[in-house]
Design an enzyme around this catalytic site. Structure first.
Site, short mmCIF file in Angstrom:
data_model
loop_
_atom_site.label_atom_id
_atom_site.label_comp_id
_atom_site.label_asym_id
_atom_site.label_seq_id
_atom_site.Cartn_x
_atom_site.Cartn_y
_atom_site.Cartn_z
N LYS A 1 0.70 -1.26 0.10
CA LYS A 1 -0.01 -0.09 -0.03
C LYS A 1 0.80 1.36 -0.13
CE LYS A 1 -4.13 -1.79 2.11
NZ LYS A 1 -5.33 -1.90 3.06
N ALA B 1 -1.24 2.05 14.97
CA ALA B 1 -0.59 3.13 14.46
C ALA B 1 -0.11 3.06 12.99
CB ALA B 1 0.41 3.97 15.33
N LYS C 1 5.09 6.34 17.59
CA LYS C 1 4.60 5.98 16.32
C LYS C 1 3.12 6.54 16.23
CE LYS C 1 4.05 2.25 12.81
NZ LYS C 1 4.32 0.80 12.87
#
Length: 274
Positions: free
Chosen positions: A66, A128, A156
């Site tokens: 992605k 996250a 994060k």
């Protein structure tokens, strides 16, 4: 001529996307073919280029590509730009459009199929990573009273919310920071359920009428769903509805027709129960 679409990832054997898009195509009378492509790690761009050379019109992108798909796109929608993750590519003659339909799929499933408004709700988003990045903007656009992102690595979570800081009531924390807090909607955007893990959540963080939503899906309750029910959540669900709803948004981007997701969700549930 039949138009070609596909989902690309690694691994890809578990994907339900060909079944979903075939059902959408029948429902909407669209002449299209949808396949699954396993791309080698490090070979994503080459696999996409080959698909385009063969006349492909659009791709769904899944783990682990992605982020790589961001670099393929000539243009990004706002939600893909903020997420820096793309799950849908549309190929036109002169350009490639990158979008992220994960968040809109999640919001649609919660608000339309489940009938639970997110407006003025206290939302806990657990995780996250790339999945969380993809859903933050659509969640914030619904106007929750609070959206807290928690992650085992606090830094994060803090880094994630900085790019969305001007979009709503958003904060980051660790699991220890949610002691003595209650939430109306709790969303698991981690991979913990795939590994059979329970999350270090205090039992009292589930409000009595809360929704516990696990983006993972499979047969029966996930570990997060089981944990939520034991902790007093009012309702639990897995991510199957989100999977179908985000696919419907991709289908609409490609074909200009919005399919009805409910019959397809029912078919998938029936198939799981056989």
């Amino acid at each position: 001529m039949t138009d070609r679409y596909a989902v690309i990832g690694n691994p890809i054997s578990q994907t339900k996307s060909p079944f979903i898009h075939a059902a959408f195509a029948r429902q909407c009378s669209q002449d299209m073919n949808y396949a699954a492509i396993s791309a080698p790690i490090g070979g994503f761009s080459e696999a996409v280029a080959e698909f385009c050379r063969e006349g492909g019109k659009g791709l769904n992108v899944t783990i682990p590509f992605k982020v790589d798909a961001v670099m393929i796109a000539d243009h990004l929608t706002e939600r893909a730009q903020l997420a820096q993750a793309v799950n849908t590519l549309k190929f036109d003659e002169n350009a490639v459009l990158g979008d992220n339909t994960d968040g809109i799929g999640l919001v649609h499933d919660i608000q339309v199929r489940l009938g639970i408004s997110l407006r003025h709700k206290r939302i806990l988003l657990i995780g996250a990573g790339g999945v969380a990045r993809g859903v933050l903007l659509p969640l914030l656009e619904e106007g929750p009273a609070q959206l807290l992102v928690v992650n085992r690595t606090l830094g994060k979570a803090e880094a994630l919310i900085t790019r969305f800081a001007d979009r709503g009531h958003l904060a980051a924390g660790g699991f220890a920071d949610i002691a003595d807090q209650q939430f109306d909607v709790l969303i698991n955007a981690t991979s913990a359920s795939f590994g059979g893990e329970c999350l270090p959540l205090p039992a009292d963080c589930f409000a009595p009428d809360s929704l516990a939503y696990d983006m993972a899906y499979g047969r029966g309750n996930t570990p997060f769903m089981t944990q939520a029910l034991a902790s007093g959540a009012g309702f639990v669900t897995d991510g199957l509805g989100m999977l179908v709803a985000q696919a419907a948004e991709s289908f609409f981007l490609w074909r200009g027709v919005r399919p009805d997701v409910l019959p397809v969700i029912e078919m998938l549930i029936a198939a799981q129960q056989r």
